[in-house]
Structure formats: C-alpha cells, structure tokens
Design a protein around this motif. Structure first.
Motif, PDB file in Angstrom:
ATOM      1  N   GLU A   1       0.828  -1.204   0.000  1.00  0.00           N
ATOM      2  CA  GLU A   1       0.000   0.000   0.000  1.00  0.00           C
ATOM      3  C   GLU A   1       0.865   1.258   0.000  1.00  0.00           C
ATOM      4  OE1 GLU A   1      -3.108   2.593  -0.094  1.00  0.00           O
ATOM      5  OE2 GLU A   1      -3.046   0.455  -0.557  1.00  0.00           O
ATOM      6  N   ARG A   2       1.979   1.218   0.692  1.00  0.00           N
ATOM      7  CA  ARG A   2       2.846   2.396   0.727  1.00  0.00           C
ATOM      8  C   ARG A   2       3.543   2.613  -0.614  1.00  0.00           C
ATOM      9  NH1 ARG A   2       5.138   2.862   6.942  1.00  0.00           N
ATOM     10  NH2 ARG A   2       3.087   2.703   7.888  1.00  0.00           N
ATOM     11  N   PHE A   3       3.871   1.541  -1.296  1.00  0.00           N
ATOM     12  CA  PHE A   3       4.381   1.703  -2.664  1.00  0.00           C
ATOM     13  C   PHE A   3       3.325   2.386  -3.532  1.00  0.00           C
ATOM     14  CE2 PHE A   3       7.797  -1.454  -1.863  1.00  0.00           C
ATOM     15  CZ  PHE A   3       8.829  -0.842  -2.555  1.00  0.00           C
ATOM     16  N   ARG A   4       2.088   1.911  -3.440  1.00  0.00           N
ATOM     17  CA  ARG A   4       1.020   2.476  -4.271  1.00  0.00           C
ATOM     18  C   ARG A   4       0.817   3.961  -3.975  1.00  0.00           C
ATOM     19  NH1 ARG A   4      -1.722  -2.164  -2.473  1.00  0.00           N
ATOM     20  NH2 ARG A   4      -1.666  -3.872  -3.998  1.00  0.00           N
ATOM     21  N   ARG A   5       0.752   4.305  -2.683  1.00  0.00           N
ATOM     22  CA  ARG A   5       0.502   5.698  -2.312  1.00  0.00           C
ATOM     23  C   ARG A   5       1.612   6.630  -2.786  1.00  0.00           C
ATOM     24  NH1 ARG A   5      -1.392   3.789   3.003  1.00  0.00           N
ATOM     25  NH2 ARG A   5       0.564   4.528   3.891  1.00  0.00           N
ATOM     26  N   SER A   6       2.806   6.103  -2.960  1.00  0.00           N
ATOM     27  CA  SER A   6       3.930   6.932  -3.411  1.00  0.00           C
ATOM     28  C   SER A   6       4.047   6.966  -4.928  1.00  0.00           C
ATOM     29  CB  SER A   6       5.237   6.415  -2.801  1.00  0.00           C
ATOM     30  OG  SER A   6       5.573   5.138  -3.334  1.00  0.00           O
ATOM     31  N   GLY A   7       3.095   6.316  -5.622  1.00  0.00           N
ATOM     32  CA  GLY A   7       3.087   6.381  -7.079  1.00  0.00           C
ATOM     33  C   GLY A   7       3.795   5.250  -7.777  1.00  0.00           C
ATOM     34  N   ILE A   8       4.152   4.187  -7.044  1.00  0.00           N
ATOM     35  CA  ILE A   8       4.823   3.026  -7.634  1.00  0.00           C
ATOM     36  C   ILE A   8       3.930   1.801  -7.452  1.00  0.00           C
ATOM     37  CG2 ILE A   8       6.838   1.506  -7.533  1.00  0.00           C
ATOM     38  CD1 ILE A   8       8.462   3.891  -6.543  1.00  0.00           C
ATOM     39  N   ALA A   9       3.553   1.172  -8.550  1.00  0.00           N
ATOM     40  CA  ALA A   9       2.650   0.016  -8.490  1.00  0.00           C
ATOM     41  C   ALA A   9       3.448  -1.254  -8.214  1.00  0.00           C
ATOM     42  CB  ALA A   9       1.884  -0.122  -9.806  1.00  0.00           C
ATOM     43  N   PRO A  10       3.153  -1.965  -7.101  1.00  0.00           N
ATOM     44  CA  PRO A  10       3.910  -3.183  -6.787  1.00  0.00           C
ATOM     45  C   PRO A  10       3.347  -4.400  -7.521  1.00  0.00           C
ATOM     46  CG  PRO A  10       2.342  -2.740  -5.037  1.00  0.00           C
ATOM     47  CD  PRO A  10       2.207  -1.608  -6.033  1.00  0.00           C
ATOM     48  N   GLU A  11       4.241  -5.270  -7.941  1.00  0.00           N
ATOM     49  CA  GLU A  11       3.802  -6.540  -8.509  1.00  0.00           C
ATOM     50  C   GLU A  11       3.115  -7.356  -7.413  1.00  0.00           C
ATOM     51  OE1 GLU A  11       5.795 -10.622 -10.384  1.00  0.00           O
ATOM     52  OE2 GLU A  11       6.927  -8.731 -10.417  1.00  0.00           O
ATOM     53  N   ALA A  12       2.127  -8.159  -7.797  1.00  0.00           N
ATOM     54  CA  ALA A  12       1.432  -9.002  -6.828  1.00  0.00           C
ATOM     55  C   ALA A  12       2.435  -9.890  -6.094  1.00  0.00           C
ATOM     56  CB  ALA A  12       0.387  -9.859  -7.541  1.00  0.00           C
ATOM     57  N   GLY A  13       2.329  -9.913  -4.774  1.00  0.00           N
ATOM     58  CA  GLY A  13       3.221 -10.744  -3.972  1.00  0.00           C
ATOM     59  C   GLY A  13       4.518 -10.071  -3.569  1.00  0.00           C
ATOM     60  N   LEU A  14       4.713  -8.806  -3.996  1.00  0.00           N
ATOM     61  CA  LEU A  14       5.969  -8.125  -3.663  1.00  0.00           C
ATOM     62  C   LEU A  14       6.123  -7.928  -2.159  1.00  0.00           C
ATOM     63  CD1 LEU A  14       8.533  -6.656  -4.593  1.00  0.00           C
ATOM     64  CD2 LEU A  14       7.183  -4.545  -4.677  1.00  0.00           C
ATOM     65  N   GLY A  15       5.052  -7.493  -1.504  1.00  0.00           N
ATOM     66  CA  GLY A  15       5.131  -7.268  -0.057  1.00  0.00           C
ATOM     67  C   GLY A  15       5.508  -8.531   0.684  1.00  0.00           C
ATOM     68  N   ALA A  16       4.881  -9.652   0.318  1.00  0.00           N
ATOM     69  CA  ALA A  16       5.181 -10.927   0.979  1.00  0.00           C
ATOM     70  C   ALA A  16       6.627 -11.336   0.740  1.00  0.00           C
ATOM     71  CB  ALA A  16       4.229 -12.010   0.480  1.00  0.00           C
ATOM     72  N   ALA A  17       7.139 -11.074  -0.452  1.00  0.00           N
ATOM     73  CA  ALA A  17       8.519 -11.430  -0.773  1.00  0.00           C
ATOM     74  C   ALA A  17       9.503 -10.591   0.053  1.00  0.00           C
ATOM     75  CB  ALA A  17       8.779 -11.244  -2.263  1.00  0.00           C
ATOM     76  N   ILE A  18       9.214  -9.301   0.213  1.00  0.00           N
ATOM     77  CA  ILE A  18      10.077  -8.434   1.020  1.00  0.00           C
ATOM     78  C   ILE A  18      10.088  -8.909   2.473  1.00  0.00           C
ATOM     79  CG2 ILE A  18      10.296  -6.105   1.982  1.00  0.00           C
ATOM     80  CD1 ILE A  18       9.328  -5.016  -0.704  1.00  0.00           C
ATOM     81  N   VAL A  19       8.905  -9.184   3.013  1.00  0.00           N
ATOM     82  CA  VAL A  19       8.809  -9.637   4.407  1.00  0.00           C
ATOM     83  C   VAL A  19       9.551 -10.951   4.588  1.00  0.00           C
ATOM     84  CG1 VAL A  19       7.211 -10.444   6.188  1.00  0.00           C
ATOM     85  CG2 VAL A  19       6.668  -8.394   4.851  1.00  0.00           C
ATOM     86  N   ASP A  20       9.417 -11.867   3.635  1.00  0.00           N
ATOM     87  CA  ASP A  20      10.080 -13.159   3.743  1.00  0.00           C
ATOM     88  C   ASP A  20      11.597 -13.018   3.663  1.00  0.00           C
ATOM     89  OD1 ASP A  20      10.015 -16.148   3.744  1.00  0.00           O
ATOM     90  OD2 ASP A  20      10.937 -15.864   1.769  1.00  0.00           O
ATOM     91  N   LEU A  21      12.101 -12.268   2.687  1.00  0.00           N
ATOM     92  CA  LEU A  21      13.544 -12.079   2.551  1.00  0.00           C
ATOM     93  C   LEU A  21      14.144 -11.395   3.775  1.00  0.00           C
ATOM     94  CD1 LEU A  21      14.156 -11.017  -1.166  1.00  0.00           C
ATOM     95  CD2 LEU A  21      15.144 -12.979   0.024  1.00  0.00           C
ATOM     96  N   ALA A  22      13.379 -10.501   4.380  1.00  0.00           N
ATOM     97  CA  ALA A  22      13.862  -9.748   5.546  1.00  0.00           C
ATOM     98  C   ALA A  22      13.588 -10.465   6.858  1.00  0.00           C
ATOM     99  CB  ALA A  22      13.231  -8.359   5.571  1.00  0.00           C
TER     100      ALA A  22
END
Length: 382
Positions: free
Chosen positions: A235-256
């Motif tokens: 959602e924060r990517f979207r609000r800043s004008g960058i559209a995230p690919e589906a599953g991007l948030g989950a991938a970031i959380v998992d990698l981190a």
C-alpha cells in the motif's frame, strides 16, 4: 518527487509506523496509570519506535515524558549523572532549578554549570565528589527519588522510559536493581517502562529472587503478522506512485525475516532504486536486484566478520542458515554439515550469540540476527 515512505536506521515516525496499535495503547494506559512495565523484545522488532509513539501519545494527555538509553553510558556514575541531567532538564527554568536543586540531593553535592551555547542557559549537573561505591549508592538514592519529586514539583504525572535497561547488569546490576525497585515502588505518579533488547537478560531480571520480580506487567513484543506487514508495504508503494507486482510485499517480508528493521530497510532501498530509475512499477526482479546491490556493497564487511570466526563457528553459522536454525544439536544436522559433537556445536552457538550474529527464539530455534548476513552466508561456498 514523493518522500521515501519506508524508514530504517532511526526511530520510525508515526507516518511510517506499522501495526502495534494494541501494544501502543496498552503501554500508554499502563504508563498513564503509574505502572512499572517491562517491555522485552529481540533486536530489530521496533521496540524503541513503539516507546517513542507511546510517549508522544502520553504527551498529548499532558503527561511529562522522559526517555533515557541506559546502554549509552560507560559507568554507573555516568548513568546517574545523565539520568539526573535529563530529569532536571524537564524543568525549563534554570533559575528555578538552581533554587531547589540543593534540596534534591542530600547525600552528595552537585556541581552546576551553564552549558556553552545552550539555548536558555541550560544547566548541566555533575557529581565530581562521587568516588566510591558508597558515594554512588547515596547518589543513586537521591537520583532515583527525583522522578516523584519532579512530578510533584510540576504538578503533572510523569512517564519514564529506560531503554536498553539490561545494561544495568554491567553497573553491579544486583545493587542497582535493588535501589531502583525500592524507589519506584513508592512512586504512584510516575509510570516506568523498563525496555530491553536482550530477552534472556531481561527475563532473568524479572525472575524469582530478583528485585523486580512481580514489580509490574510484562510485555513481550512479537513479530508483526506477516500478511499485515506485506499488505502495508504494498500500500505504501502504491501511495507513493509506484505500483507493486502481486506478492511483492510478501517477498520483502520473507527475505527480511519479518524483522521490522530489515523489512523497512529492504523496502526503503528498493523504493530508492525504483525512483532513481524513473520506474512506476516495482517487480520481484527489482527486489532481487536491490538485494544483490546491498550484498555487494557490504561484501567487505561480511568478509571481515567471516574471517574473525573460527572454522567451527563458520560451519555452525552456515548450518543455522541452511537448516533454518532447527534441531541444531541433532545427529542428522551434525552429520549433514560436518559439525562434530553436540558440545562443540553448543560452544559455537554460544559464541555466535555473544557476537550478536545469532539469537535464540522462544521456541528454541536459532536465527541469524541480520537478514543480509543470512543471505550472504546462504550464497557463500567454501
């Protein structure tokens, strides 16, 4: 250009804060009621940011707030001086401080000076006459009584946050805990949060036969739910004008590793890369490109840490990564990774914990503290 919506490496502002509403509201309520709260959290879980949000909420209720990081002081006397200085700084009128300061310290004589260049003639206080353990004990009695006296002087309740509280163990911890407990249990107008990022030490402090046993409520900070965190990232990517690919948030959380600091870091760096490239979409390929950049930039640091480890510690660290920290003492794990006997593995694990490379979860599993270190070790061949 929009500001980066992800923050790491500093106290997270309210605009970048994720979840923790339940914990924040509970902490605010307890501190407002004068409770003595123990907040226990592994590193990188957002403990300090949670405390800061709670103190801001209390300030809006006209509660006077103070935050002191215990681990920033090199000695017990330095901590007492710093704590006293911070408390006295809550009274903004230096003339008033001078007039009643002599009555605050009965066991020792404070030395006062006006800090050069400080706005409003800010007073600094020190205690050069404190030379022995007995002197320090008398000073502690006066300093630990200050919050209640200050609350009465200001006519307002007070909330004190002592962050990285486990550091008092280095200040002859038993006597420090005893003196502090004796003081705070009498202070109904003062709420305290004793917060620590070394769970094993903090758990010992609140255990039986220790001064803070049953002194107040205990909050054990858990990880933010992964699905909630992932949704907030996207959602924060979207609000800043960058559209995230589906599953991007989950991938970031998992990698981190679902560590708030590491999640914010990876998302922050990826957002920077996307913005620098003028992109309006963020993909999984972009995420891995950012990860590879970060690993390359810190290669020298990782190699330096690796070189300082013994061969046994290297092998165990690699096994922690590859086995996800599970069943590290089992025969299968030891044979698969050529780790030697169980006692040797235990010794290596203990060393890695002391070096702050590995921590032990409440379920007994071992995890690498930093997700970038984990990814670097996973990719290393030898």
């Amino acid at each position: 250009m929009a500001d980066n919506p992800f923050v790491y490496g500093e106290i997270v502002p309210a605009s970048a804060f994720v979840d923790r509403e339940v914990e924040r509201d509970r902490l605010v309520a307890d501190l407002a009621a004068g409770q003595k709260v123990f907040l226990i959290s592994p590193r990188r879980y957002g403990k300090s940011s949670l405390i800061r949000q709670a103190l801001r909420a209390l300030a809006r209720r006209k509660v006077v707030t103070l935050e002191v990081t215990v681990s920033s002081f090199s000695s017990y006397v330095a901590f007492l001086e710093g704590y006293a200085r911070a408390l006295l700084g809550l009274e903004t009128r230096s003339g008033r401080v001078r007039s009643w300061l002599r009555d605050l310290f009965r066991g020792v004589t404070p030395e006062l000076r006006i800090e050069a260049g400080a706005p409003g003639g800010k007073l600094a206080v020190s205690f050069p006459g404190v030379r022995t353990a007995r002197d320090a004990a008398r000073l502690a009695e006066d300093v630990f009584a200050l919050p209640a006296r200050l609350a009465a002087h200001l006519g307002r309740p007070l909330a004190v946050a002592l962050d990285e509280f486990q550091a008092v163990a280095a200040f002859n911890g038993g006597s420090v805990e005893q003196a502090l407990r004796a003081a705070v249990q009498q202070q109904r107008q003062v709420g305290y949060v004793f917060a620590g990022s070394e769970p094993s030490l903090m758990e010992q402090m609140i255990g039986p036969r220790r001064p803070f046993y049953k002194a107040g409520p205990v909050m054990r900070l858990q990880k933010i739910p992964a699905d909630l965190f992932a949704a907030e990232i996207e959602e924060r990517f979207r609000r800043s004008g960058i559209a995230p690919e589906a599953g991007l948030g989950a991938a970031i959380v998992d990698l981190a590793g679902n560590l708030p600091y590491d999640v914010q870091r990876l998302a922050h760096e990826m957002w920077d890369d996307a913005t620098a490239a003028g992109e309006r979409r963020a993909s999984l390929d972009d995420l891995h490109a950012t990860l590879h950049r970060l690993l390359a930039e810190q290669e020298t640091l990782f190699e330096a840490v690796w070189e300082r480890l013994t061969l046994a510690q290297r092998a165990v660290l690699r096994a922690v990564v590859l086995e996800h920290g599970m069943e590290m003492l089992s025969a299968d794990t030891r044979v698969r990774h050529r780790l030697g006997g169980a006692s040797s593995v235990q010794t290596a694990l203990a060393a890695l914990v002391r070096l702050d490379l590995v921590s032990r979860e409440s379920d007994g599993r071992y995890v690498v503290v930093d997700s970038l270190t984990r990814e670097w070790v996973a990719r290393k061949t030898y």
